[in-house]
Design an enzyme around this catalytic site. Structure first.
Site, PDB file in Angstrom:
ATOM      1  N   SER A 182       0.815  -1.215   0.000  1.00  0.00           N
ATOM      2  CA  SER A 182       0.000   0.000   0.000  1.00  0.00           C
ATOM      3  C   SER A 182       0.845   1.260   0.000  1.00  0.00           C
ATOM      4  CB  SER A 182      -0.971   0.052   1.184  1.00  0.00           C
ATOM      5  OG  SER A 182      -0.276   0.283   2.395  1.00  0.00           O
ATOM      6  N   TYR A 229      -2.963   0.558  -3.112  1.00  0.00           N
ATOM      7  CA  TYR A 229      -4.151   1.097  -2.453  1.00  0.00           C
ATOM      8  C   TYR A 229      -3.724   1.981  -1.291  1.00  0.00           C
ATOM      9  CZ  TYR A 229      -3.117  -2.734   0.720  1.00  0.00           C
ATOM     10  OH  TYR A 229      -2.482  -3.587   1.579  1.00  0.00           O
TER      11      TYR A 229
END
Length: 148
Positions: free
Chosen positions: A25, A58
């Site tokens: 991430s 993400y």
């Protein structure tokens, strides 16, 4: 028909840390997430201005007001602390949504504090030193006149 459009971007953010031994991430200051209309878990494309690397991951919410832009997991092989990056989120929209939607464009300073908020994906803030595609005809004319 559905179109994939730029929904939001954080432009020229400075990477504050990179941690290879992390699940993955990008950690983003919650204030920046709010300014760019990003949600935790939302997919983003990261473009490294310094080395040209592009990757998808993400968002994970970072501490509000911290200025954190942390590259986590395998992406730490591509993006290093101090690199300038652009975080871009895209949205899939129908024809009506495309007509009505305005993206969120967030320019930040070296401390990752928002300094310019807008909706024009090709905008370059005054004094940023950046060239926008909307300036190209003016720049071409200036170049041609300097050659004469």
């Amino acid at each position: 028909m559905f179109r994939t459009m730029m929904k939001s971007k954080i432009h020229r953010a400075t990477v504050t840390h990179a941690d290879l031994h992390y699940v993955g991430s990008v950690t983003v200051d919650q204030d920046l997430m709010d300014a760019a209309d990003l949600l935790e878990g939302e997919q983003v494309c990261i473009v490294d201005i310094d080395n040209g690397a592009r990757l998808e991951t993400y968002v994970i919410a970072g501490e509000r007001g911290s200025g954190v832009i942390g590259i986590n997991g395998a992406a730490a092989h591509l993006v290093k602390p101090g690199d300038l990056v652009i975080l871009i989120a895209y949205g899939v929209m129908n024809e009506q949504e495309v007509r009505d939607y305005e993206p969120r464009v967030v320019f930040v300073d070296a401390a990752n504090t928002p300094v310019d908020l807008g909706a024009d994906p090709a905008h370059a803030p005054e004094g940023s030193g950046l060239i926008t595609p909307r300036m190209l005809s003016t720049l071409d004319a200036e170049r041609e006149s300097s050659l004469v």
